[in-house]
Design an enzyme around this catalytic site. Structure first.
Site, PDB file in Angstrom:
ATOM      1  N   ASN A  98      27.069  11.734  12.774  1.00 53.49           N
ATOM      2  CA  ASN A  98      27.679  11.101  13.949  1.00 53.49           C
ATOM      3  C   ASN A  98      28.851  10.185  13.615  1.00 53.49           C
ATOM      4  O   ASN A  98      29.640   9.844  14.480  1.00 53.49           O
ATOM      5  CB  ASN A  98      26.622  10.322  14.745  1.00 53.49           C
ATOM      6  CG  ASN A  98      25.984  11.189  15.829  1.00 53.49           C
ATOM      7  OD1 ASN A  98      26.501  12.272  16.149  1.00 53.49           O
ATOM      8  ND2 ASN A  98      24.878  10.740  16.389  1.00 53.49           N
ATOM      9  N   HIS A 339      18.299  11.562  11.482  1.00 57.44           N
ATOM     10  CA  HIS A 339      19.259  11.118  10.463  1.00 57.44           C
ATOM     11  C   HIS A 339      20.683  10.953  10.996  1.00 57.44           C
ATOM     12  O   HIS A 339      21.654  11.256  10.284  1.00 57.44           O
ATOM     13  CB  HIS A 339      19.242  12.081   9.267  1.00 57.44           C
ATOM     14  CG  HIS A 339      17.862  12.401   8.788  1.00 57.44           C
ATOM     15  ND1 HIS A 339      17.179  13.518   9.194  1.00 57.44           N
ATOM     16  CD2 HIS A 339      17.030  11.724   7.980  1.00 57.44           C
ATOM     17  CE1 HIS A 339      15.972  13.519   8.635  1.00 57.44           C
ATOM     18  NE2 HIS A 339      15.861  12.448   7.897  1.00 57.44           N
ATOM     19  N   CYS A 340      20.806  10.492  12.246  1.00 52.04           N
ATOM     20  CA  CYS A 340      22.137  10.282  12.860  1.00 52.04           C
ATOM     21  C   CYS A 340      22.985  11.553  12.847  1.00 52.04           C
ATOM     22  O   CYS A 340      24.215  11.461  12.828  1.00 52.04           O
ATOM     23  CB  CYS A 340      22.930   9.155  12.184  1.00 52.04           C
ATOM     24  SG  CYS A 340      22.159   7.556  12.301  1.00 52.04           S
ATOM     25  N   ALA A 341      22.359  12.710  12.809  1.00 50.40           N
ATOM     26  CA  ALA A 341      23.139  13.945  12.694  1.00 50.40           C
ATOM     27  C   ALA A 341      22.550  15.032  13.605  1.00 50.40           C
ATOM     28  O   ALA A 341      22.053  16.053  13.135  1.00 50.40           O
ATOM     29  CB  ALA A 341      23.184  14.410  11.242  1.00 50.40           C
TER      30      ALA A 341
END
Lengths: 382, 73
Positions: A98, A339-341
Site C-alpha cells: 500500500n 501485511h498492508c498489501a
C-alpha cells in the site's frame, strides 16, 4: 523468544548501531548543516558518513544523491508525487504494498492513469504482460524489488529496460531488499530507489531514503515539503541543490547515525553472505512447512527466487488464531493478516483471510527455524 | 600561514570535500564561513593556499559543486 518478523522490522539491532546512536546523543548532538561550531560539524559528518555508506551499498557514485527520509513510504510518496503529473500514465504490478498503491490511487483521482500489470499466483511478474502495459509515453514504472508477503523477487534490470525503451523512469521499492539482495543502481539502470533503514539495513525506525540514479535530473522532481536547509539562507525560495532540495527541516540525526552504522554492518558482513544465510533458512522453512499436512505455503516455494519471507495458511484455521498461539504458547513472533498489501494477497488468492508470515533475519539460527517448525506442527495437530 | 577557503552551496558538499581532501593527505579544516564572503552555507573548508591547484583538481574530479575558492590571510 524467536523473532521471525524481520520483514516488518529487523530485531535485534547490531551493537554498533546502538553505540552509534548513543554516541550521537552524548557527543555529537549539534544540528547538522546549520551552524559552524564543532558539534554541528560533527553531527554533519555522521550524517554524511551515513550517506556514503548507503551510496556504497547501492553502488551510487555520488553520496549527495542519497536523500534521507523517515521511511520507504515517505521516499515513495516523494518520488511518486514529485514526478507524476495529472494526465501522466503510470505502470505498476499487482504485487505492490500500500505504500505504492495508496499514493497511486490518490493520483488516479487527480487525473493520472494507473495501469496494473498482473502477476501470477506465486507473485512472479509476467514480463510479456509488463511489456504490453509499458506503452510508449508512460511516465513512470513503479515496482517492488521483492514482495513483502511472499518475498518473490522481480527482475528489476529487465523491467528497467522496458521502462526506458518506452521513455519512462523506473522507481524501485526496495523496502524488502536493501541489505539482503545485491543492488547496483547503474547496472540495474534504476532511476529512483526507495529504501527503508530499519529492515535489512539494521538501522532504527524513522530512517530511509530515496536515491537518484546518475541519469536522473533532480530538477524534474518537485519537493513535497519546503523549508530551512541551512543553505542559501538569503533566499525565500527552496534551493535546487542535492540533498537540500528534498531535506528541509532538522533531520533525524540520531536515527541516521544508527542507519549509517547498520549499513556499515551490512557492508562488513557482505550482502552475499547475508543472502546465503537467509536462503538456507528460507529453504528450511519452505521444506519444513510443506511437510506438515494441512499447511499450504504460498509464493514460488523456491528459496532462490524469494527473499527470506515465507507465507503460509493452515486449512480450516484462522491466521490470527495461529499467530496468537505461536506467540503465547511458543514465543514465536511473526506477522499474520494482509501485511498492508491487499493487492498482493488478491494476486496470491489469499485475500481476505491473509497468511501467517515467517521472516527470519541475519540473527536467526537454524535451531530457531526447527523450533518454529515444531511449533507449527503442534498447533496444526491441535 | 597563507590559507584559502572553499565555499559551497550545501554543507553536505562541504563535508564531502573535507573527506576527499583529507584522504589525499591535504591539511584542511571546516570553519564557519568568513563574514566577508557572501556564502550559501554556514561552513567553508580552509586549506593551505600552496595546495590550491590540487584542491581544485580533486574537487573537480569528484564533481563536488563549489560556490567559490578564495585566498584568505
Amino acid at each position: 523468544m524467536i523473532y521471525l518478523d524481520n520483514a516488518a522490522t529487523s530485531f535485534p539491532k547490531p551493537d554498533t548501531v546502538v553505540r552509534a546512536m548513543s554516541n550521537f546523543l552524548e557527543r555529537a548532538g549539534g544540528n547538522p548543516g546549520r551552524s559552524g561550531h564543532r558539534l554541528s560539524i560533527e553531527a554533519g559528518r555522521i550524517v554524511y558518513d551515513a550517506r556514503e555508506a548507503v551510496a556504497e551499498l547501492f553502488r551510487a557514485r555520488d553520496p549527495l544523491r542519497v536523500i534521507f527520509t523517515l521511511n520507504a513510504t515517505h521516499a515513495l510518496n516523494l518520488a511518486l508525487r514529485g514526478v507524476v503529473r495529472s494526465g501522466d500514465r503510470v505502470v505498476t504490478t499487482s504485487m505492490e504494498h500500500n505504500a505504492v498503491m495508496r499514493p497511486l490511487r490518490a493520483l488516479e483521482r487527480a487525473g493520472v492513469r494507473v495501469i496494473v500489470a498482473p502477476c501470477t499466483r506465486d507473485g512472479s511478474l509476467d514480463l510479456d504482460a509488463m511489456y504490453r502495459a509499458v506503452e510508449p509515453g508512460t511516465r513512470l514504472v513503479v515496482v517492488n524489488h521483492a514482495s513483502n508477503v511472499v518475498g518473490t523477487i522481480l527482475p528489476i534490470a529487465e523491467i528497467a529496460r522496458l521502462a526506458h525503451a518506452a521513455g519512462a523512469l523506473i522507481l524501485v521499492d526496495a523496502a524488502q531488499t536493501a541489505g539482503v539482495l545485491p543492488i547496483d543502481l547503474a547496472a540495474m539502470e534504476i532511476d529512483l530507489l526507495a529504501f527503508t533503514g530499519h529492515k535489512g539495513l539494521y538501522g532504527p525506525p524513522g530512517t530511509g531514503g530515496l536515491v537518484f540514479g546518475e541519469n536522473v535530473d533532480a530538477a524534474i522532481i518537485e519537493p513535497l515539503w519546503r523549508g530551512g536547509t541551512g543553505s542559501r539562507s538569503e533566499s525565500e525560495e527552496q534551493p535546487d541543490d542535492l540533498p537540500d532540495k528534498f531535506e528541509s527541516g532538522t533531520p533525524n540525526g540520531v536515527g541516521i547515525a544508527g542507519l549509517g552504522a547498520g549499513a556499515r554492518f551490512v557492508l562488513e558482513r557482505g550482502v552475499d553472505a547475508i543472502r546465503a544465510h537467509e536462503v538456507e533458512l528460507t529453504r528450511m522453512l519452505i521444506e519444513g512447512l510443506q511437510n506438515i499436512s494441512g499447511v499450504v505455503v504460498h509464493g514460488t516455494r523456491d528459496a532462490e527466487k524469494c527473499t527470506a519471507v515465507v507465507s503460509f495458511t493452515v486449512e480450516d484455521r484462522q491466521v490470527s488464531e495461529i499467530g496468537l498461539w505461536l506467540d503465547e504458547e511458543f514465543g514465536v513472533l511473526c506477522r499474520v493478516g494482509l501485511h498492508c498489501a491487499p493487492a498482493a494477497h488478491r494476486t496470491l488468492g489469499t485475500f481476505p483471510r491473509g497468511t501467517v508470515r515467517f521472516a527470519p533475519g541475519i540473527f536467526t539460527t537454524q535451531d530457531d527455524i526447527r523450533v518454529a517448525l515444531d511449533a507449527v506442527r503442534r498447533i496444526v495437530r491441535g | 600561514m597563507n590559507h584559502g577557503v572553499v565555499l559551497f552551496h550545501t554543507s553536505s558538499a562541504a563535508l564531502r570535500a573535507e573527506k576527499i581532501l583529507a584522504q589525499a593527505q591535504l591539511v584542511v579544516k571546516l570553519i564557519p564561513t568568513p563574514r566577508e564572503f557572501s556564502s550559501d552555507c554556514g561552513i567553508a573548508l580552509r586549506f593551505e593556499w600552496n595546495d590550491s591547484a590540487r584542491v581544485k583538481e580533486l574537487l573537480d574530479e569528484a564533481k563536488v559543486q563549489v560556490a567559490g575558492i578564495h585566498q584568505i590571510g
